[in-house]
Scaffold this active site. Structure first.
Site, PDB file in Angstrom:
ATOM      1  CB  VAL A  19      -0.941   0.006   1.228  1.00  0.00           C
ATOM      2  CG1 VAL A  19      -1.785   1.275   1.235  1.00  0.00           C
ATOM      3  CG2 VAL A  19      -1.841  -1.217   1.209  1.00  0.00           C
ATOM      4  CG  ASP A  20       2.598   2.748  -2.984  1.00  0.00           C
ATOM      5  OD1 ASP A  20       2.441   2.402  -4.170  1.00  0.00           O
ATOM      6  OD2 ASP A  20       3.486   2.286  -2.251  1.00  0.00           O
ATOM      7  CB  VAL A  21      -2.607   6.102  -0.918  1.00  0.00           C
ATOM      8  CG1 VAL A  21      -3.463   7.259  -0.429  1.00  0.00           C
ATOM      9  CG2 VAL A  21      -1.788   6.520  -2.131  1.00  0.00           C
ATOM     10  CE  LYS A  60       1.967  10.619  -3.631  1.00  0.00           C
ATOM     11  NZ  LYS A  60       1.347  10.912  -4.961  1.00  0.00           N
TER      12      LYS A  60
END
Length: 248
Positions: free
Chosen positions: A84-86, A118
């Site tokens: 997961v990036d966000v 993010k």
């Protein structure tokens, strides 16, 4: 909870900005919606179909979270961080409780930022604008928070009016709410009335104009229905008599 938030945002959002944010979250989580669902999302964006129509069209291709493997218990936190990036956080009860910062929140946010993730903060509380919420974040010691990371319902309302070019209509908005909405509308130059300026106003009813309440209201409605029914019966009787006379 995070998975549910991202999916709901992608399916139900009517704002382009929120939609793009949710799509980014869905991509970051590695979701695969299938050809039917993907084409349905494109049709929604291009033709304005309502989410209910989209749900009906893609129900045959629907897959449960469990069957899709999205409901597995998280045993190793590192697994989630790798995929997961966000990350999207609610505010009330997640970041703070009232005016108190919830324990370990600063450490979690610092860890995510250090890992290059993010973060976004969403709230349906419209009492503050993004500027107001930014001030609250700063006052609680969350100094790294940026305005563009905050999505409140007051901002969403202003964004909708801006995207629909409401300002060009020459009309005003009547605000039933607080300063958060006022500040957001001021930022985009949309004129408004109401809001805090009407907080002290009271409804003044003249004598004899007070609407009935409680049981009295039920009795009043029943009597009106009875009178209406009688009038309909009498009108039908007159109509039948008129037809009988014409035959004679």
């Amino acid at each position: 909870h995070w998975y549910n938030t991202s999916i709901m945002g992608l399916s139900l959002s009517s704002s382009l900005r929120i939609g793009l944010l949710s799509a980014a979250v869905g991509t970051a989580a590695g979701f695969s919606f299938g050809a039917a669902a993907a084409s349905g999302v494109r049709r929604t964006a291009s033709t304005g179909l309502r989410p209910a129509s989209l749900a009906a069209q893609s129900s045959a291709a629907a897959v449960s979270f469990k069957d899709a493997g999205l409901c597995k218990k998280l045993d190793v936190p590192a697994d989630l961080l790798e995929k997961v990036d966000v990350f999207i956080f609610d505010c009330d009860g997640v970041i703070w409780k009232g005016d108190s910062l919830i324990d370990k929140v600063p450490a979690v946010l610092a860890m995510l930022r250090a890992a290059g993730k993010k973060v976004f903060f969403v709230t349906n509380n419209s009492t503050k604008s993004r500027k107001g919420y930014l001030g609250k974040f700063k006052s609680l010691g969350l100094e790294e928070t940026q305005p563009e990371e905050i999505f409140s319902s007051s901002f969403a309302a202003a964004a909708y009016l801006e995207q629909t070019k409401f300002k060009e209509s020459g009309k005003k908005v009547y605000i039933i709410g607080e300063v958060g909405i006022e500040e957001e509308l001021d930022m985009i130059g949309v004129p408004w009335i109401g809001g805090g300026s009407d907080a002290g106003k009271k409804i003044a009813l003249k004598s004899g104009c007070c609407p009935p309440r409680g049981a009295d209201r039920l009795v009043s409605c029943a009597l009106q229905h009875r009178r209406s029914t009688r009038l309909q019966v009498r009108a039908a009787a007159r109509l039948r008599r008129g037809r009988r006379h014409r035959r004679l």
